[in-house]
Enzyme design. Sequence first.
Site, PDB file in Angstrom:
ATOM      1  CB  CYS B 426      -0.988  -0.449   1.335  1.00 37.19           C
ATOM      2  SG  CYS B 426       0.296  -0.528   2.509  1.00 37.19           S
ATOM      3  CG  HIS B 470      -4.521   0.702   4.633  1.00 39.60           C
ATOM      4  ND1 HIS B 470      -3.902  -0.111   3.305  1.00 39.60           N
ATOM      5  CD2 HIS B 470      -5.096   1.407   3.567  1.00 39.60           C
ATOM      6  CE1 HIS B 470      -4.708  -0.339   2.284  1.00 39.60           C
ATOM      7  NE2 HIS B 470      -5.249   0.787   2.710  1.00 39.60           N
ATOM      8  CG  ASP B 486      -6.812   2.436  -0.479  1.00 32.97           C
ATOM      9  OD1 ASP B 486      -5.887   2.055  -0.650  1.00 32.97           O
ATOM     10  OD2 ASP B 486      -6.949   1.668   0.503  1.00 32.97           O
TER      11      ASP B 486
END
Lengths: 319, 673
Positions: B426, B470, B486
């Site tokens: 991520c 994250h 995201d």
Amino acid sequence: MMSRTADFTQQWIRQRLPQTREVTLNQRRIFIVPSKLALGMLLLIILLFVLAINFQNSLVYAVCFWLMALLVLNILHTYRNLAGITLKVIGLSPCFAGANATLEIELSCPPKQKKYAVHVGWPEHDMIEVNLAQQHSVRTQLAHPTTRRGRFTPPRITIETRYPLRLAVAWSYLMTDASAIIYPTPKARTENSTTNTSSTEHSGGTEIPRGSHDFGGIREYQPDDAPRQLHWGKYAQTGELYSKTFVDYSSPQRWLAWETLPFPGTEARLSHLCSQVLDCHAKQQEYGLSIPGTRIEPAQGEAHKQRCLSALALFGEQA
Amino acid sequence: MNPAKAALSYTGTIWLLITQVLVMLPFVQYLPLWLMPVLAFTAIWRLRVVKGQSDRPGLPVKIVLMVLGIGGLTLSGLPFPSLDFMVAILLLGFAFKTLEADSQRDAIVVVLLGYFLLAVHFLYSQSILAGLYGVLTLVALTAALIGIHHPMNFMSSRQSTSHALRLSALMLLQCLPLMLLIFMFAPRLQPLFMLPLPSSQAKSGISDSMTPGDIASLSQSDALAFRVTFKNGKPPQNQLYWRGLTLNHFDGRRWKQFIDDYELRQLQQNFAHNYRWQPDNLDIRGPAVEYEAIYERSGQPWLFTLTPATEVYGDVLRGGDYRIMARTELQAPAMLKAVSYPESLRDRTLQPMVRRLALQLPLNTNPRSHSLAQQLRTQSRSEQDYIQRVLQRFRDQSFHYTLRPPMLGSTDTIDAFLFDSQRGFCAHYAGSFVFMMRAAGIPARVVTGYQGGEWNATGQYLSVHQFDAHAWTEVWLAESGWARIDPTTMVAPDRVEQGLEAAMRTEGSFLENQLFTPRKIEWLNRLRQQIDSVQYGWRRFVLGYDRDAQSEFFKNLLGELTIKKVAATLGGLMIALGLLWMLLLGLKPEHRSIAPEQRLYQRFCKRLAKKGLAREPGQTPGDFARLAAAKFPQHAAAILGFNGVYEEVCYGSEANHKPKGLLAQMKQHLQKL
């Protein structure tokens, strides 16, 4: 001021706890206060409280409050450890001044209860730890030193306990009316006693001096001697007057008499007579005692000895 | 004869040793390792002294030990005014005192110190296990207090030990109600002064900067980050973005909050002044989410919330980027209650300073990415369209979501990821996406925190673990303010819908460094969740009972609070507790029940005694009354009258039901005296 308060406290205690031979401890009789250790514990609790506040820590609060609760609960436990005990004075045995008088006591508690680490006695002299766990009645003896002859009533007996956590002291007193006779200290005055006492010993028994029957010996003439006592034979030898003395051999009896003692001092005389009583008793002689105000006819045996010793002990006191 | 100065008995010494070991054991995990052999050494020496195999240490030995201990402490590098240092000193003192204790008084000092250390341990851990261990130690310490003072020589040592232990446990149990009562009612004050906190714990969790590898390594840990209880049901999983901090400054490799590395205090200054929270820039929309989170110790000040949180209960700091931050590093679990409106519009107008921060890029790096951005921007109709094109590129090209990304070199890392490796976690996606936005002149920033969480159905709460860490992004557009995007969802939609484990199922890299984890076996996993829910309940109770909870608890219990009500409740509870204790201890107050006529007769006697006539023990009431009447002729009528009624009450025909009229007559006669 201090002494007045102290007097007042003493009087209050006396009113609260009248003289008796037997006492069962209950809430009216038990005093209880926190001990020095409780102060330490309190300090610890305050410290923990500050710690808990500063770190906002619930579990530290919990420990702090738990100890606080323990401090309170312990008072009840300590009280319970004393409540219900019956303290009974069995008797106080006589002794000679300077020795220890022994007080026999009995502690007991109801059969379903258990009492641990109960201390009983006089804090300055003799404290004994008693546990009433396996048996519910315990007899024990306490020793209290004595200093002077006479009638002795022991000071109040303290019974106290700090069980279980020592954070509180529970105590009570027993003012007993039991008393014992303290005999004079036996002390023989040896340097003069053999020559100057009027009592001397003879193998056949006790001599009664200035008797009239049997020849006893020769001594220097004294003005009040009767002419028939004069020992003419000796006069012929030496040119000086000597008298014959006579004794009566009665049964083996002996008089211990105050007025014949050649030295002054009431206590010294009593001590000396006391030692002679013991001496005669040990030799199983018959003896009589004569002191001002009391005359005990010659006799023998344990009871007689006690009588004589008591008379010596209580001399000058109103019996 | 003072019993406190009495020598320590054999049993007492054994008790001391037991408490020493119990008190010191839990500190093993927190303090310098060398301390433990020292503590063990003193314990063994003491044991040998007890058994007569060694001598007591002499004065020179004691001095050498003390010097060694203090020297060791200074060398071990514990910061001086810190809790660890204080605890280490206390432990050393505790050990040495135990070694030389030979009177009961010394032993008691050791036990009291033990109580203190037992509480100090709760500053390090407040878990259930620590709590249970604490109770065990408390029982042992209290038993030691009994055993040291009362050796019980008439019992065998086994009997006396079990006697002390049982009594101690019983007493602690009996005072538990009082403890709880005080716990509920005692005032909770604000800290009086600042004390140093335990400092030895390493920092864990999300840090204040991000390089591509950071979050990937965090995802190997299944340690708990925080737990959340929702008041009105859990929002959908893909909405659970637990936002921690924003990273604005990119230096070509690393994302940081600001260009400078700030100390915590400077950072707080910054958020309090230049970059402070401006509630009027917020346009609240959508439904509220109300929740309560308990964060585990992390050694860092970051708190993770759903953004934007409008109401926050707790001592926190709020920043201009909608962050919530603790005022100090979390050295102990912390609780926060918050209300968030996730659909709100943030920053409709963008502060120039914030815009400047959100457009910063390192000069002359990543040329390929820059030209790609120019190319896509010219093709797009709008900023919105550009964003879609950049995201589309992640989906269309062969990008992979992986926990085992290749190394990217030290320069032009964005180029290397976007054009060459195309494999990343991520952090790679978030970083490169923000780069692309800024390259096209759109304000954007990296956000780090946690996404998702594990729902515990037993306890109805959400557990968020380190592997839920994250990174995502926020992009500012004029019409919508800051919007969350995201980019990872383009590559691995499972990550957000179902969590990391599902996303990594094919790769098999979820918690791959852990040889054994109960998560991978289903029934063990269920058991783990159940245990976890008990622990969470404990933590919520223990941490939660503060000032607010206290007053709320009383409000629920008593309604509107008044001093009278609290006092009455407290008094009532105390009396009840007192009676309970009497009952438990078998202490019955003695009822000295005296019949009313007897009480009156006693008063009668007392009154006459005052006048100078005391009743002899054996005297019958009749004789006494006649004597008294003769002595005090002026009161003769009252005396004889009283006695007559008294005898009537006691021995008369109606003696069994004691008529009230006769008692009244007695009183009348008595008054005339």
